[in-house]
Design a protein around this motif. Structure first.
Motif, PDB file in Angstrom:
ATOM      1  N   HIS A   1      44.139  39.510  46.318  1.00 25.06           N
ATOM      2  CA  HIS A   1      44.076  38.550  45.220  1.00 25.06           C
ATOM      3  C   HIS A   1      44.700  39.223  44.003  1.00 25.06           C
ATOM      4  CE1 HIS A   1      41.417  36.044  42.262  1.00 25.06           C
ATOM      5  NE2 HIS A   1      42.686  35.678  42.247  1.00 25.06           N
TER       6      HIS A   1
ATOM      7  N   GLU B   1      46.369  39.129  39.963  1.00 28.95           N
ATOM      8  CA  GLU B   1      46.477  38.506  38.649  1.00 28.95           C
ATOM      9  C   GLU B   1      47.798  38.965  38.045  1.00 28.95           C
ATOM     10  OE1 GLU B   1      41.834  37.872  37.215  1.00 28.95           O
ATOM     11  OE2 GLU B   1      43.119  39.304  36.162  1.00 28.95           O
TER      12      GLU B   1
ATOM     13  N   LYS C   1      47.378  33.520  39.430  1.00 24.11           N
ATOM     14  CA  LYS C   1      46.357  34.176  40.253  1.00 24.11           C
ATOM     15  C   LYS C   1      46.627  33.878  41.732  1.00 24.11           C
ATOM     16  CE  LYS C   1      42.752  34.182  36.695  1.00 24.11           C
ATOM     17  NZ  LYS C   1      41.335  33.804  36.374  1.00 24.11           N
TER      18      LYS C   1
END
Length: 203
Positions: free
Chosen positions: A141, A143, A195
């Motif tokens: 994940h 950012e 994201k």
């Protein structure tokens, strides 16, 4: 503010005339208003982020990140645990030492190009990572923040350098508002925020 400024800002807003996405047209109006507010603070817009995320060049950027992550994990499954520095790995799976992944361009006639077009810098954070060594599979994940500068310099209004810009008086008006003594409206940084999830086999 005098009427001359009003006319110059109207010229700026006219630059969105070729955009076909209504939401991005509204976004450009908000960017012009942010410029007019003269605070110089960063600007972000959810709809601008989502439109940029759909561009082919952002998809290329994300694919470059994924390929570079796979390359390092194949050599060392603890690469990110050990805080290794991610270098760019090209499409031929060749590591380019000292070269970062090429910044994404954010372009499109829907209203992206007038709002951002090119970008200046980016930051990628891994906020979640799962690596399965037996299956040689990872899931991450991310950012991602991408920055652009909402302002013009001398080359942007030079007809030899930017002949297309010379056709639109809105660019001249923008430059005057930013640079002319007595006006000097502050340019600002545009922040694009993403994201995304990425992952796959790294064998």
């Amino acid at each position: 503010m005098d009427k001359a400024d009003d006319l110059l800002f109207d010229d700026m807003k006219f630059l969105k005339v070729g955009a076909y996405n209504f939401v991005l047209k509204e976004n450009f109006d908000m960017m012009v208003q942010h410029f007019r507010d003269n605070q110089g603070t960063p600007y972000n817009n959810y709809h601008l982020d989502r439109a940029a995320e759909k561009t082919e060049d952002f998809k290329r950027f994300l694919a470059d990140i994924e390929r570079s992550m796979k390359y390092e994990l194949k050599l060392d499954s603890k690469f990110f645990h050990n805080k290794g520095v991610l270098n760019y790995v090209n499409e031929n799976n060749e590591k380019q030492i000292g070269h970062e992944i090429l910044r994404p361009k954010v372009q499109g006639y829907n209203g992206l190009s007038i709002a951002v077009n090119d970008t200046w810098a980016y930051d990628v954070k891994i906020v979640g990572l799962k690596v399965s060594v037996p299956e040689k599979y990872f899931y991450a994940h991310l950012e991602i923040t991408v920055w652009d500068h909402f302002g013009l310099d001398d080359l942007d209004i030079d007809p030899d350098e930017k002949p297309l810009y010379a056709r639109f008086p809105g660019f001249d008006s923008w430059y005057i508002l930013q640079h002319k003594i007595g006006k000097c409206y502050k340019p600002f940084i545009t922040e694009l925020r993403f994201k995304p999830m990425t992952g796959g086999k790294y064998d």
